[in-house]
Motif scaffolding. Structure first.
Motif, PDB file in Angstrom:
ATOM      1  N   ILE A  95       0.833  -1.193   0.000  1.00 40.57           N
ATOM      2  CA  ILE A  95       0.000   0.000   0.000  1.00 40.57           C
ATOM      3  C   ILE A  95       0.874   1.251   0.000  1.00 40.57           C
ATOM      4  O   ILE A  95       0.674   2.172  -0.789  1.00 40.57           O
ATOM      5  CB  ILE A  95      -0.933   0.020   1.241  1.00 40.57           C
ATOM      6  CG1 ILE A  95      -2.008  -1.056   1.097  1.00 40.57           C
ATOM      7  CG2 ILE A  95      -1.581   1.395   1.406  1.00 40.57           C
ATOM      8  CD1 ILE A  95      -2.940  -1.166   2.281  1.00 40.57           C
ATOM      9  N   LYS A  96       1.899   1.228   0.888  1.00 45.28           N
ATOM     10  CA  LYS A  96       2.741   2.417   1.030  1.00 45.28           C
ATOM     11  C   LYS A  96       3.387   2.830  -0.291  1.00 45.28           C
ATOM     12  O   LYS A  96       3.649   4.005  -0.513  1.00 45.28           O
ATOM     13  CB  LYS A  96       3.823   2.159   2.079  1.00 45.28           C
ATOM     14  CG  LYS A  96       3.261   2.150   3.490  1.00 45.28           C
ATOM     15  CD  LYS A  96       4.351   1.879   4.493  1.00 45.28           C
ATOM     16  CE  LYS A  96       3.801   1.814   5.908  1.00 45.28           C
ATOM     17  NZ  LYS A  96       4.865   1.500   6.864  1.00 45.28           N
ATOM     18  N   LYS A  97       3.643   1.842  -1.166  1.00 44.16           N
ATOM     19  CA  LYS A  97       4.276   2.194  -2.440  1.00 44.16           C
ATOM     20  C   LYS A  97       3.303   2.886  -3.379  1.00 44.16           C
ATOM     21  O   LYS A  97       3.706   3.553  -4.319  1.00 44.16           O
ATOM     22  CB  LYS A  97       4.810   0.924  -3.132  1.00 44.16           C
ATOM     23  CG  LYS A  97       6.066   0.389  -2.511  1.00 44.16           C
ATOM     24  CD  LYS A  97       6.582  -0.802  -3.283  1.00 44.16           C
ATOM     25  CE  LYS A  97       7.515  -1.619  -2.419  1.00 44.16           C
ATOM     26  NZ  LYS A  97       7.609  -3.004  -2.875  1.00 44.16           N
ATOM     27  N   HIS A  98       2.005   2.661  -3.171  1.00 51.55           N
ATOM     28  CA  HIS A  98       1.042   3.166  -4.136  1.00 51.55           C
ATOM     29  C   HIS A  98       0.197   4.327  -3.634  1.00 51.55           C
ATOM     30  O   HIS A  98      -0.808   4.659  -4.229  1.00 51.55           O
ATOM     31  CB  HIS A  98       0.137   2.018  -4.594  1.00 51.55           C
ATOM     32  CG  HIS A  98       0.887   0.985  -5.382  1.00 51.55           C
ATOM     33  ND1 HIS A  98       1.409  -0.146  -4.813  1.00 51.55           N
ATOM     34  CD2 HIS A  98       1.243   0.956  -6.682  1.00 51.55           C
ATOM     35  CE1 HIS A  98       2.043  -0.849  -5.732  1.00 51.55           C
ATOM     36  NE2 HIS A  98       1.956  -0.204  -6.876  1.00 51.55           N
ATOM     37  N   ILE A  99       0.576   4.890  -2.515  1.00 46.65           N
ATOM     38  CA  ILE A  99      -0.168   6.048  -2.034  1.00 46.65           C
ATOM     39  C   ILE A  99       0.765   7.231  -1.833  1.00 46.65           C
ATOM     40  O   ILE A  99       1.984   7.068  -1.735  1.00 46.65           O
ATOM     41  CB  ILE A  99      -0.887   5.771  -0.687  1.00 46.65           C
ATOM     42  CG1 ILE A  99       0.131   5.398   0.385  1.00 46.65           C
ATOM     43  CG2 ILE A  99      -1.946   4.695  -0.853  1.00 46.65           C
ATOM     44  CD1 ILE A  99      -0.445   5.370   1.777  1.00 46.65           C
ATOM     45  N   GLY A 100       0.170   8.401  -1.801  1.00 45.21           N
ATOM     46  CA  GLY A 100       0.903   9.595  -1.421  1.00 45.21           C
ATOM     47  C   GLY A 100       0.238  10.130  -0.165  1.00 45.21           C
ATOM     48  O   GLY A 100      -0.919   9.813   0.116  1.00 45.21           O
TER      49      GLY A 100
END
Lengths: 368, 246
Positions: free
Chosen positions: B76-81
Motif C-alpha cells: 500500500i505504502k508504495k502506491h499512495i501519497g
C-alpha cells in the motif's frame, strides 16, 4: 539500497546545514582538550606564603629561602605575632603560614628534634592539601641532607617509580576521559534529538507512510553522527599527540576500532531514547541527566570507582563509559594489546546489542 | 463502471474500550475526489492511518489500491501519497533537495528524478526559489510544493489530511486547482478538511460522527437529503448530534 542512500544524503544535508550544531560537534572536543590540557591543572603554583619566624637563625632563613625559590611558593609576608595569622587568612593574602619555633637551629642540632607548624586554609581542602604536601617535601629534603652527614641507626629508604606515567601528567588521565564524555554526549544526545525532531515537526509521519522500512529510517539517521563522532575521536587523538605530547603506546587501529564500537553503543543508546521520548527537550534532558552525569561520575575519570560504596560500584558496571574509559587507558597509556581489553570489549558489544534490540522493539510497538 | 480504489467493509478500530472507528463501510472510485469530513475527534485521522497502512484495524475489511490493509501494508505504502496538516517538507533543505529526497525514498531513478524535478519546478513557477531553503517560503507555497511532492511518484491514491489549514483563500483556490488536475490525471484524492466551501468542491463527501459514517453522498445530494442551503448546515446538523467532544 537506493532509498537508503537517498536518505543518508538527506541526513548529511541536515547536519551540514545546521552550522551551529556543527560548530558544537566539532568545536567541543577542541575546547575540552584545551581546557583540560592547560586551564585545569591539578598543580598549584605560586601560592602566597606568610612566615612567622621566632628564631630567625641560619637554618630557618635557609628554609625560607628555599620555600621562596620553589616554583610553588612565593613568600609574601613576614609576621610578627600569632594574632596576625588570622588576618592573613581572612584577607586571603596567603594559602599557607609556616611557623618556626624559637631556637630552631639549636634545638635541631642539639636535641635532634624540632617542630615546625604549617597552617593551611582548608576552606579549599584540595588546594591546601596539595600546598602542604609541597611544603613538607621541602622540609623533608632538608632533613635528608642533614642525615647524610650523620648516619642514623635504621633507615628505610623508599624509592618510588610511577609506571606508565612517570611525570604524573594529568593528560594521561583526562584524554581518555574527554574522549569518553564527548562520544557519550554527541552520540547519544545528537542522535536522539535528531530523530525526535522529525517526530515533532511531523515529517516522521511522512516517512512512515513512505515505502521505507521504519527501522531503516531510524538507522539512517544515526549514520552521519557515526561519521562525526569518528572525526571527533581523530581530532582528540591529534590534539593529544601534537598539543599535549601524549603518546599512543598501543596499537592505533585497535584504539580506533574500539572507539567505533563505543560510538555504536552510544548511538544505540540515542536510538533507545528517541524510541521512548516525544519531544526534543525531553530527549536532551534525558541524555544529559541519564547519560552524561553517570558518564562523568562512573567512568573513573574524575572519581576513583574503588572509593565508592559497594552499591555504587555495582551500579558503575552498567555504565558503558566505564568500560570504554578503561579500554582507552589500557591501549593509550599502558600500550596493552587486545587480549587485555577483550573483556571490556565484549561487555560493550553486549550492551550495544541489548540497547539496539530494545530500541527496535520499542519502535515496532509504536508503529503497530 | 469505474473500479473502486479504496474499499472498506465494517472497518473498526478500538483502543481498549474506546471505539475510534466504528464499522465504517465505503468505496472510493478511481479518479474521484472524496471528501472525508467530521468534527475533531470523530475518528477521521484513525481511519486515515489505517488506510495508509500505519495502523492495523481491529476488525472489518479494507483494501487500498487493491492491497489488503492487514497483510499488504508495505505494498500500500508504495502506491499512495500522503500529505499532513502539519507541514511535511524539510525546512532546512532547499526546494530541489526536498523533491529529490522524497522522490528518492519512493525509489525513483536518478534520471527520473532529474526530469521530474525540472518539470515540477517549472510548473510551480519556482525557478527563482528552487535553491532556497523551504523554511524561507510562505506557507501557501510550501503546501503546494508538499502536494506536488506527495504525487511525485504517481500514486494511485493521495491522502490529504487538512492540507489547506491556515492558507489564504486565493492560495486555497489554487491548491484545489492542483487537486482537480491530479484527479484528472487519474489520481484518486482522499481529503479531510474543516472548510465547508472545500467540501463543495468534492465529488462525494462522507461525514463522520462519533466514529461512524453518518452521511455519504454528493454535496448536492446531501443538501437535498438534509434540506439545507449549504454544506455548512448539513455538517452542523450532523455534528451537533455528536456525543464525543474533542
Amino acid at each position: 539500497m537506493k532509498t537508503f542512500v537517498a536518505f543518508i544524503r538527506k541526513e548529511f544535508w541536515h547536519v551540514l546545514r545546521d552550522t551551529r550544531s556543527l560548530v558544537i560537534l566539532l568545536g567541543l572536543p577542541v575546547v575540552m582538550m584545551i581546557l583540560f590540557g592547560f586551564a585545569l591543572s591539578s598543580e598549584v603554583k605560586n601560592s602566597n606564603v606568610a612566615i612567622l619566624d621566632y628564631s630567625n637563625d641560619d637554618a630557618s632563613r635557609l628554609l625560607i629561602d628555599r620555600i621562596d625559590q620553589s616554583q610553588y611558593f612565593s613568600v609574601k609576608e613576614r609576621l610578627k605575632t600569632e594574632a596576625e595569622i588570622e588576618r592573613v587568612f581572612r584577607r586571603g593574602e596567603a594559602r599557607l603560614v609556616v611557623i618556626f619555633p624559637q631556637n630552631f637551629q639549636e634545638d635541631l642540632s642539639h636535641t635532634n628534634q624540632v617542630q615546625v607548624r604549617f597552617i593551611g586554609d582548608a576552606s579549599d581542602p584540595n588546594t591546601s592539601n596539595i600546598v602542604i604536601n609541597y611544603a613538607s617535601s621541602i622540609f623533608r629534603d632538608y632533613q635528608n641532607e642533614l642525615n647524610e652527614q650523620k648516619k642514623l641507626p635504621y633507615t628505610i629508604e623508599t624509592e618510588t617509580r610511577m609506571l606508565y606515567n612517570p611525570q604524573l601528567k594529568s593528560s594521561y588521565n583526562f584524554v581518555p576521559g574527554v574522549m569518553t564524555l564527548i562520544l557519550m554526549l554527541l552520540g547519544a544526545m545528537m542522535t536522539s534529538v535528531s530523530i525526535v525532531k522529525e517526530k515533532e515537526t511531523g515529517t516522521m509521519e511522512i516517512l512512515l507512510v513512505s515505502p521505507m522500512r521504519p527501522l531503516l529510517v531510524v538507522l539512517s539517521k544515526a549514520v552521519p553522527y557515526l561519521f562525526l563522532c569518528f572525526i571527533d575521536v581523530v581530532i582528540i587523538l591529534l590534539l593529544a599527540i601534537f598539543l599535549l605530547d601524549m603518546p599512543i603506546r598501543g596499537s592505533l587501529p585497535l584504539l580506533l576500532a574500539e572507539s567505533l564500537l563505543f560510538i555504536l553503543t552510544t548511538l544505540s543508546l540515542g536510538l533507545l531514547v528517541s524510541a521512548v521520548v516525544d519531544s526534543q527537550q525531553t530527549a536532551m534532558f534525558l541524555s544529559l541527566v541519564g547519560f552524561l552525569m553517570p558518564a562523568l561520575v562512573f567512568s573513573g575519570f574524575m572519581f576513583p570507582i574503588e572509593n565508592m560504596p559497594l552499591p555504587l560500584q555495582i551500579v558503575s558496571n552498567i555504565v558503558p563509559t566505564k568500560w570504554y574509559y578503561s579500554i582507552v587507558r589500557a591501549i593509550m597509556v599502558k600500550g596493552l594489546g587486545f587480549s587485555y581489553v577483550a573483556k571490556q570489549t565484549l561487555i560493550l558489544a553486549v550492551m550495544t546489542v541489548v540497547y539496539l534490540t530494545v530500541a527496535i522493539r520499542k519502535f515496532k510497538i509504536r508503529l503497530a | 463502471m469505474t473500479k473502486s480504489v479504496i474499499h472498506t467493509e465494517g472497518l473498526t478500530r478500538k483502543f481498549g474500550d474506546f471505539v475510534a472507528v466504528n464499522a465504517i463501510t465505503f468505496d472510493v472510485k478511481e479518479g474521484e475526489i472524496f471528501g472525508f469530513l467530521g468534527a475533531n475527534g470523530a475518528g477521521k485521522t484513525t481511519a486515515m492511518r489505517i488506510l495508509c497502512g500505519l495502523l492495523e484495524p481491529t476488525s472489518g475489511k479494507a483494501s487500498v489500491a487493491g492491497y489488503d490493509v492487514y497483510r499488504q501494508n508495505e505494498e500500500i505504502k508504495k502506491h499512495i501519497g500522503y500529505m499532513s496538516q502539519k507541514f511535511s517538507l524539510y525546512e532546512n533543505l532547499t526546494v530541489r533537495e526536498n523533491i529529490q529526497f522524497f522522490g528518492g525514498i519512493y525509489g525513483l531513478t536518478r534520471k527520473e528524478l532529474r526530469e521530474k524535478t525540472a518539470v515540477l519546478i517549472e510548473r510551480l513557477g519556482l525557478n527563482q526559489e528552487a535553491d532556497k531553503l523551504v523554511g524561507s517560503l510562505p506557507l501557501g507555497w510550501k503546501q503546494k510544493i508538499a502536494f506536488s511532492v506527495a504525487i511525485l511518484h504517481r500514486p494511485k491514491v493521495v491522502f490529504l489530511d487538512e492540507p489547506t489549514g491556515g492558507v489564504d483563500p486565493i492560495t486555497r483556490r489554487q491548491f484545489w486547482d492542483m487537486i482537480y488536475e491530479a484527479a484528472h490525471e487519474g489520481i484518486t484524492v482522499f481529503v479531510t478538511t474543516h472548510y465547508m466551501d472545500e467540501a463543495e468542491y468534492c465529488d462525494r463527501v462522507s461525514i463522520m460522527v462519533d466514529g461512524s459514517i453518518a452521511a455519504l453522498d454528493t454535496p448536492s445530494g446531501l443538501k437535498k437529503q438534509f434540506q439545507a442551503e449549504s454544506m455548512d448546515e448539513v455538517f452542523l446538523q450532523l455534528a451537533r448530534g455528536a456525543k464525543r467532544g474533542e
